[in-house]
Design an enzyme around this catalytic site. Structure first.
Site, PDB file in Angstrom:
ATOM      1  N   GLU A  77     -43.186  31.465 -15.075  1.00  0.00           N
ATOM      2  CA  GLU A  77     -42.620  31.113 -16.378  1.00  0.00           C
ATOM      3  C   GLU A  77     -42.498  29.606 -16.575  1.00  0.00           C
ATOM      4  OE1 GLU A  77     -41.801  32.919 -19.112  1.00  0.00           O
ATOM      5  OE2 GLU A  77     -42.926  34.448 -18.051  1.00  0.00           O
ATOM      6  N   GLU A 131     -42.201  24.010 -18.385  1.00  0.00           N
ATOM      7  CA  GLU A 131     -40.798  23.976 -18.817  1.00  0.00           C
ATOM      8  C   GLU A 131     -39.898  24.372 -17.643  1.00  0.00           C
ATOM      9  OE1 GLU A 131     -40.344  25.740 -22.950  1.00  0.00           O
ATOM     10  OE2 GLU A 131     -42.445  26.184 -22.555  1.00  0.00           O
ATOM     11  N   LYS A 190     -36.994  27.353 -17.888  1.00  0.00           N
ATOM     12  CA  LYS A 190     -37.266  28.727 -18.282  1.00  0.00           C
ATOM     13  C   LYS A 190     -36.807  29.670 -17.184  1.00  0.00           C
ATOM     14  CE  LYS A 190     -40.884  29.917 -20.529  1.00  0.00           C
ATOM     15  NZ  LYS A 190     -42.295  30.162 -20.886  1.00  0.00           N
ATOM     16  N   GLU A 245     -50.444  33.508 -29.413  1.00  0.00           N
ATOM     17  CA  GLU A 245     -50.129  33.085 -28.049  1.00  0.00           C
ATOM     18  C   GLU A 245     -51.175  33.641 -27.114  1.00  0.00           C
ATOM     19  OE1 GLU A 245     -46.324  33.965 -26.339  1.00  0.00           O
ATOM     20  OE2 GLU A 245     -45.291  33.791 -28.255  1.00  0.00           O
TER      21      GLU A 245
END
Length: 484
Positions: free
Chosen positions: A317, A308, A311, A256
């Protein structure tokens, strides 16, 4: 005939060279507006250069969607399943249920045994990790699957020091767990997965260094090597730590890394995201490796595929994606085929004009370069601090984390909920506890410090979206004792 064979060999080498340094992406699903998995898989196959995908669970719809796409897939076993997978029968059942129905039509290359277990797991989970990895590998082999590697991603919270890179070392308490793990990875030719995030090492003076932009660079006085970007420094620090315990030959994977394009602070911007991810992709695909690993290839997975909207946590985030839910690019990072327009990276650092301040002596431990906690839940990651807190000189070397003056009660209550959800003992702030207080700021300060102390005492672990600060004054009072 010899000429024909030589020509075929050259063509094969050219083909391998063209695909050897492809970039992967983390496909999270914490959103209510994402396209169906089959549409996502087809989009990646036909319109991008991405040929590696990592998911945070074993969603059968997603795994099936990547069948016959030639896109390599990493699937993740939930942390909570790990203890049961130390039993071969359970591990074989997991393989039969979640791997065999899709293999080999779906090109599964890695099984991630949990995520950041050594950062977030309790003792039982940590102690079960390597036995579960070994058992799961045996289960795969017994089910006739011999080309799928088992590994587990780590946050850089496993690091005691990362500066200078050649002096990177693991924290002493994790070495007894990492040594047998690295031995297993060597035996099975699996990779050591780490999650390096220069974003969490950002500061105004380090911005160009973090973003691959021209900068003065950092000089490692022990090796004479110079670094023009933080990513290389983090990867070399991990390599040095593994080498120090005898496993410098184990392959590394950046499982990541990424940069958010929007948040409440200037550090998150489309330009910064494209500078980091765009330069990173070019750097990895160049095959140059790092100063301590020249020409050494390692897979790199950008976080994340989509923005997203569900989240939890701060705005950042929700904005790590390369793409919007309608599959249009958030910016031009260089992963689209024939992509036109959008933000493009600025100049990339290629040389070092002068060394930075000399590094600390080998025996002097420095904190690991900040990497935010990133424990995936189903389809994505839980909140992590937005940016590193400013360090405070601590008399006697001790520091405590407390709530900032002016932080809202709502934000501090969110910190309490976050920390309690991470397994920190919250009983002391409950009614009857030694640190119970009607003031939410007092309760939050105690737990923020407990979290900071339990997770390596890195400055970034006291950020809490800019609501935490470090102090050298012991905040303990009465029977309420703050850890240090």
């Amino acid at each position: 005939m010899a000429t024909t064979k030589l020509l075929l060999s050259l063509l094969l080498l050219i083909q391998l060279a063209a695909t050897a340094f492809a970039i992967g992406v983390n496909y999270g699903t914490l959103a209510d507006n994402l396209p169906p998995p089959a549409q996502v898989a087809n989009f990646l196959k036909t319109q991008t250069n991405i040929d590696k995908v990592k998911i945070f669970d074993a969603n059968p719809d997603i795994i099936k969607a990547f069948a016959n796409t030639n896109i390599s897939l990493t699937i993740t076993i939930p942390n909570g399943d790990i203890p049961s997978l130390t039993k071969l029968r359970t591990a074989r059942r997991w393989v039969v249920d979640h791997v065999k129905p899709f293999y080999p039509q779906t090109k599964i290359n890695y099984i991630a045994m949990g995520n950041e277990v050594l950062h977030w797991g309790d003792d039982n989970l940590k102690n079960s990790l390597v036995p579960a990895m070994r058992t799961f590998h045996n289960a795969l082999v017994r089910e006739g699957i011999k080309d799928v590697k088992v590994s587990t991603p780590h946050s850089l919270g496993i690091m005691l020091s990362s500066e200078p890179p050649s002096q990177g070392r693991f924290r002493p308490e994790v070495i007894p767990l990492l040594t047998p793990m690295l031995q297993f990875l060597r035996q099975t030719k699996g990779p050591f997965m780490v999650n390096p995030y220069p974003y969490f090492g950002w500061s105004p003076e380090k911005e160009n260094f973090a973003l691959f932009k021209p900068n003065k660079g950092v000089h490692d006085q022990f090796t004479g090597k110079s670094y023009t970007n933080m990513f290389d420094g983090l990867m070399d620090a991990v390599y040095s730590a593994a080498k120090a315990v005898g496993f410098g030959d184990v392959d590394l994977v950046a499982a990541e890394t990424g940069w958010p394009s929007s948040c409440e602070f200037p550090v998150c911007s489309v330009q910064n995201a494209v500078d980091y991810n765009g330069h990173l992709i070019k750097h990895v695909e160049s095959g140059k490796g790092t100063p301590l690993m020249p020409n050494r290839k390692f897979d790199t997975y950008i976080f994340a595929l989509f923005n997203e909207n569900q989240k939890p946590g701060p705005l950042a985030e929700k904005n790590w994606g390369l793409f919007k839910p309608d599959m249009t690019p958030v910016y031009n990072a260089g992963v689209m085929r024939n992509q036109q327009g959008g933000a493009t990276p600025g100049p990339m650092a290629t040389t070092v004009t002068q060394p930075a301040t000399p590094a600390a002596p080998a025996g002097q431990a420095k904190p690991a370069a900040p990497v935010g906690p990133a424990k995936p839940v189903k389809g994505g990651k839980k909140p992590k601090p937005a940016t590193p807190a400013a360090p405070v000189a601590a008399g006697g070397g001790k520091k405590w984390c407390v709530a900032k003056p002016g932080a809202t009660n709502q934000a501090l209550q969110a910190n309490i909920d976050y920390v309690c959800g991470k397994g920190v003992d919250c009983k002391p702030i409950q009614p009857g506890g030694t640190c119970f207080d009607n003031d939410v700021k007092a309760r939050a300060s105690y737990l923020m410090n407990a979290y900071y102390q339990a997770n390596g005492r890195h400055d970034f672990n006291c950020d809490f979206s800019k609501t935490g600060q470090l102090t050298s004054a012991d905040p303990s009072h009465g029977s309420c004792k703050y850890n240090a």
